[in-house]
Design a protein around this motif. Structure first.
Motif, PDB file in Angstrom:
ATOM      1  N   MET A  75      45.155  32.278  37.599  1.00 29.48           N
ATOM      2  CA  MET A  75      45.626  33.107  38.698  1.00 29.48           C
ATOM      3  C   MET A  75      45.302  34.573  38.447  1.00 29.48           C
ATOM      4  SD  MET A  75      49.317  31.754  40.086  1.00 29.48           S
ATOM      5  CE  MET A  75      49.175  32.851  41.502  1.00 29.48           C
ATOM      6  N   GLU A  76      45.071  35.297  39.551  1.00 30.71           N
ATOM      7  CA  GLU A  76      44.967  36.748  39.500  1.00 30.71           C
ATOM      8  C   GLU A  76      46.069  37.338  40.371  1.00 30.71           C
ATOM      9  OE1 GLU A  76      42.088  40.558  40.624  1.00 30.71           O
ATOM     10  OE2 GLU A  76      41.349  38.517  40.988  1.00 30.71           O
ATOM     11  N   PHE A  77      46.757  38.346  39.843  1.00 29.86           N
ATOM     12  CA  PHE A  77      47.784  39.069  40.585  1.00 29.86           C
ATOM     13  C   PHE A  77      47.288  40.496  40.842  1.00 29.86           C
ATOM     14  CE2 PHE A  77      51.510  36.614  38.383  1.00 29.86           C
ATOM     15  CZ  PHE A  77      51.122  35.456  39.041  1.00 29.86           C
ATOM     16  N   GLY A  78      47.846  41.119  41.859  1.00 30.69           N
ATOM     17  CA  GLY A  78      47.517  42.516  42.115  1.00 30.69           C
ATOM     18  C   GLY A  78      48.330  43.062  43.265  1.00 30.69           C
ATOM     19  N   GLY A  79      48.188  44.356  43.511  1.00 35.24           N
ATOM     20  CA  GLY A  79      48.838  44.968  44.657  1.00 35.24           C
ATOM     21  C   GLY A  79      48.198  44.494  45.950  1.00 35.24           C
ATOM     22  N   ASN A  80      48.856  44.743  47.054  1.00 37.52           N
ATOM     23  CA  ASN A  80      48.353  44.304  48.351  1.00 37.52           C
ATOM     24  C   ASN A  80      46.943  44.792  48.641  1.00 37.52           C
ATOM     25  OD1 ASN A  80      49.863  42.503  49.732  1.00 37.52           O
ATOM     26  ND2 ASN A  80      51.120  43.994  50.804  1.00 37.52           N
ATOM     27  N   ASP A  81      46.590  45.973  48.093  1.00 38.96           N
ATOM     28  CA  ASP A  81      45.264  46.520  48.358  1.00 38.96           C
ATOM     29  C   ASP A  81      44.156  45.742  47.655  1.00 38.96           C
ATOM     30  OD1 ASP A  81      46.154  47.299  45.862  1.00 38.96           O
ATOM     31  OD2 ASP A  81      45.457  49.373  46.020  1.00 38.96           O
ATOM     32  N   GLN A  82      44.533  44.773  46.807  1.00 32.22           N
ATOM     33  CA  GLN A  82      43.553  43.986  46.064  1.00 32.22           C
ATOM     34  C   GLN A  82      43.236  42.627  46.701  1.00 32.22           C
ATOM     35  OE1 GLN A  82      41.832  45.203  43.326  1.00 32.22           O
ATOM     36  NE2 GLN A  82      42.854  47.050  44.059  1.00 32.22           N
ATOM     37  N   TRP A  83      43.821  42.353  47.846  1.00 32.80           N
ATOM     38  CA  TRP A  83      43.706  41.015  48.443  1.00 32.80           C
ATOM     39  C   TRP A  83      42.250  40.593  48.627  1.00 32.80           C
ATOM     40  CZ3 TRP A  83      46.245  36.751  48.791  1.00 32.80           C
ATOM     41  CH2 TRP A  83      45.967  35.796  49.764  1.00 32.80           C
ATOM     42  N   SER A  84      41.418  41.445  49.204  1.00 29.30           N
ATOM     43  CA  SER A  84      40.015  41.089  49.456  1.00 29.30           C
ATOM     44  C   SER A  84      39.275  40.816  48.154  1.00 29.30           C
ATOM     45  CB  SER A  84      39.317  42.217  50.225  1.00 29.30           C
ATOM     46  OG  SER A  84      39.946  42.464  51.449  1.00 29.30           O
ATOM     47  N   ASN A  85      39.538  41.632  47.134  1.00 26.89           N
ATOM     48  CA  ASN A  85      38.886  41.421  45.838  1.00 26.89           C
ATOM     49  C   ASN A  85      39.329  40.114  45.199  1.00 26.89           C
ATOM     50  OD1 ASN A  85      37.529  43.915  45.942  1.00 26.89           O
ATOM     51  ND2 ASN A  85      39.269  44.997  45.049  1.00 26.89           N
ATOM     52  N   ILE A  86      40.604  39.782  45.344  1.00 26.22           N
ATOM     53  CA  ILE A  86      41.123  38.539  44.762  1.00 26.22           C
ATOM     54  C   ILE A  86      40.515  37.325  45.459  1.00 26.22           C
ATOM     55  CG2 ILE A  86      43.204  37.127  44.511  1.00 26.22           C
ATOM     56  CD1 ILE A  86      44.758  39.742  43.997  1.00 26.22           C
ATOM     57  N   VAL A 128      41.150  28.126  41.530  1.00 24.50           N
ATOM     58  CA  VAL A 128      42.049  29.156  41.006  1.00 24.50           C
ATOM     59  C   VAL A 128      42.771  29.808  42.188  1.00 24.50           C
ATOM     60  CG1 VAL A 128      40.752  29.622  38.894  1.00 24.50           C
ATOM     61  CG2 VAL A 128      40.171  30.852  40.997  1.00 24.50           C
ATOM     62  N   TYR A 129      43.763  30.633  41.880  1.00 24.30           N
ATOM     63  CA  TYR A 129      44.643  31.130  42.936  1.00 24.30           C
ATOM     64  C   TYR A 129      44.883  32.636  42.783  1.00 24.30           C
ATOM     65  CZ  TYR A 129      45.514  26.116  43.065  1.00 24.30           C
ATOM     66  OH  TYR A 129      45.352  24.769  43.133  1.00 24.30           O
ATOM     67  N   GLY A 130      45.341  33.218  43.869  1.00 21.63           N
ATOM     68  CA  GLY A 130      45.648  34.645  43.858  1.00 21.63           C
ATOM     69  C   GLY A 130      46.962  34.937  44.540  1.00 21.63           C
ATOM     70  N   MET A 131      47.589  36.022  44.107  1.00 20.49           N
ATOM     71  CA  MET A 131      48.865  36.422  44.701  1.00 20.49           C
ATOM     72  C   MET A 131      48.939  37.944  44.665  1.00 20.49           C
ATOM     73  SD  MET A 131      52.531  34.664  44.037  1.00 20.49           S
ATOM     74  CE  MET A 131      52.758  35.009  42.300  1.00 20.49           C
ATOM     75  N   THR A 132      49.376  38.537  45.772  1.00 18.46           N
ATOM     76  CA  THR A 132      49.537  39.986  45.795  1.00 18.46           C
ATOM     77  C   THR A 132      51.006  40.348  45.990  1.00 18.46           C
ATOM     78  OG1 THR A 132      49.190  40.209  48.191  1.00 18.46           O
ATOM     79  CG2 THR A 132      47.241  40.355  46.766  1.00 18.46           C
ATOM     80  N   PHE A 133      51.307  41.578  45.585  1.00 23.02           N
ATOM     81  CA  PHE A 133      52.686  42.052  45.585  1.00 23.02           C
ATOM     82  C   PHE A 133      52.803  43.330  46.390  1.00 23.02           C
ATOM     83  CE2 PHE A 133      51.918  39.688  41.727  1.00 23.02           C
ATOM     84  CZ  PHE A 133      52.930  38.746  41.787  1.00 23.02           C
ATOM     85  N   ALA A 134      54.013  43.546  46.883  1.00 21.53           N
ATOM     86  CA  ALA A 134      54.287  44.757  47.644  1.00 21.53           C
ATOM     87  C   ALA A 134      54.063  45.986  46.764  1.00 21.53           C
ATOM     88  CB  ALA A 134      55.735  44.731  48.150  1.00 21.53           C
TER      89      ALA A 134
END
Length: 444
Positions: free
Chosen positions: A222-233, A248-254
């Protein structure tokens, strides 16, 4: 083992539910699959940090806290230091191109980042990434990380040796330019007159390649990141499936924003840094002590490890009582970043400054030779600039004339005033700007 998070942090035993309860989760590539994955096995996951400075700030701290939760529940955080991506700079959410840094600066910033991460996460220092000298040369991990410990890797290992033609033939063929141009990550850059440089356009490929390399070489899921990273994830999830056949999976946070939607953690001096040399524990404490009433609940929920029942109780306080909640918030966040002793000192200093207590020794202090205030003394406007209370004579004059400055509790409204030896009691005075800024001047 570092143990910042109490065992009673939540009634949930799946970290996905805990993160959801605290209000972190914004977007997930497959919510059901991710929740099931985090509940049934302990995984490696990563968050990337580009070394844009030599210190982490409070924006990074949100990501650190998420890694701490994941580690608490048995998962392996992979701290990815951007020794490669930092040479380009992420254009996501920016209106201008990042300033380019030389390799030595990038490497030193990575080293400083790692020192700060060591304060919050327990690392397996014997683990290391080995191999990988190009897109066709997979690397591997030297050992399986010790259970419950984090690992750290620098993407300079696999990005810096790349041959560009080989990279674009192997990786670039999997990306559709039309889709990339629609990505939210590039939106602000595209709308500006200067536009998006081709140099920055490569960033999405590099970050996506990061995910694929780590999934292929040491089973990051998994990759995590801020909301601004959604496209990259999303780019990394797709590339990993196409090149490795792995899901694999991705999740973004506020992002940490206030009730008006503006990013928190900005001060008059700039970012709110996690290093005491850049932002003193007192200034750090004061920032959280003075957040708006509407932001107290969110900050308690996301930046402290108080149980949710206590968060809700404190957030429900009204009127003057909400200041008690702000004190708890400021103390808890300062304790987490700077330790209990510094948090206590900051709290005592703030109470002394605001309430006339006795702990003025904990208020930021500036020493001056006694001779500076002999005779006619030092001009008030000059002193304000030297203390960092104003950036110019004009700003200092406006502050004074508008009643925004006090010396030992008495307002001074004459911009021509000077501070002399007679103003000092027992060799010190307390200067206050507005309601939040206090500095003690001491004669030596």
């Amino acid at each position: 083992m570092k143990n910042f998070i109490p065992d009673n942090i939540s009634q949930h035993d799946n970290v996905y539910d805990v993160l959801k309860e605290r209000g972190f989760i914004e977007q997930v590539t497959d919510e059901d699959a991710v929740r099931s994955l985090l509940g049934r096995e302990k995984i490696k996951f990563y968050i990337g940090f580009d070394p844009t400075a030599d210190c982490l700030h409070v924006g990074h701290f949100m990501q650190v806290i998420i890694m701490m939760y994941m580690q608490k529940f048995g998962h392996t955080p992979v701290v990815l230091l951007g020794g490669g991506t930092g040479m380009v700079g992420d254009p996501s959410g920016r209106t201008d191109m990042r300033q380019l840094m030389d390799v030595d600066t990038i490497d030193e910033n990575c080293r400083q980042f790692k020192k700060l991460f060591d304060r919050f996460l327990e690392f397996d220092e014997e683990w290391e990434y080995a191999g990988n000298n190009g897109v066709f040369a997979p690397g591997h991990e030297s050992k399986t990380p010790e259970p419950g410990k984090a690992i750290s890797v620098n993407n300079g290992h696999w990005l810096r040796p790349l041959n560009y033609v080989e990279f674009v033939r192997t990786v670039g063929t999997h990306f559709n330019v039309n889709q990339m141009l629609r990505a939210e990550a590039f939106k602000q850059r595209m709308e500006r007159a200067g536009g998006l440089t081709f140099f920055e356009f490569n960033y999405m490929l590099m970050q996506s390649y990061d995910f694929m390399v780590m999934a292929r070489d040491f089973d990051v899921k998994m990759e995590f990141g801020g909301n601004d990273q959604w496209s990259n994830i999303i780019g990394g999830v797709d590339l990993t499936r196409k090149m490795c056949g792995k899901e694999v999976y991705g999740m973004t946070f506020a992002l940490l924003t206030n009730s008006e939607g503006k990013k928190m953690g900005k001060t008059a001096k700039g970012a709110l840094w996690l290093s005491p040399e850049r932002t003193s524990p007192y200034e750090f404490y004061q920032y959280w002590r003075n957040v708006d009433d509407a932001d107290v609940e969110k900050c308690l929920r996301m930046l402290t490890f108080l149980p949710m029942d206590e968060v809700r109780r404190l957030a429900a306080l009204e009127g003057a009582e909400i200041n008690k909640a702000k004190e708890v918030l400021a103390y808890e966040v300062t304790k987490l970043v700077h330790g209990e002793e510094e948090a206590r000192k900051a709290q005592e200093g703030a109470r002394a400054a605001f309430g006339g207590g006795t702990a003025t020794k904990n208020i930021p202090t500036k020493e001056y030779p006694a001779a500076d205030f002999a005779g006619e003394g030092k001009g008030l406007l000059t002193l304000m600039k030297e203390l960092g209370l104003a950036s110019s004579n004009g700003e200092a004059r406006r502050t004074v004339e508008q009643g925004g400055l006090s010396v030992d509790g008495e307002k001074i409204t004459d911009a021509r005033a000077s501070i002399t030896a007679e103003h000092f009691r027992d060799g010190e005075i307390l200067i206050q700007k507005g309601k939040k800024k206090f500095i003690k001047v001491v004669l030596r």
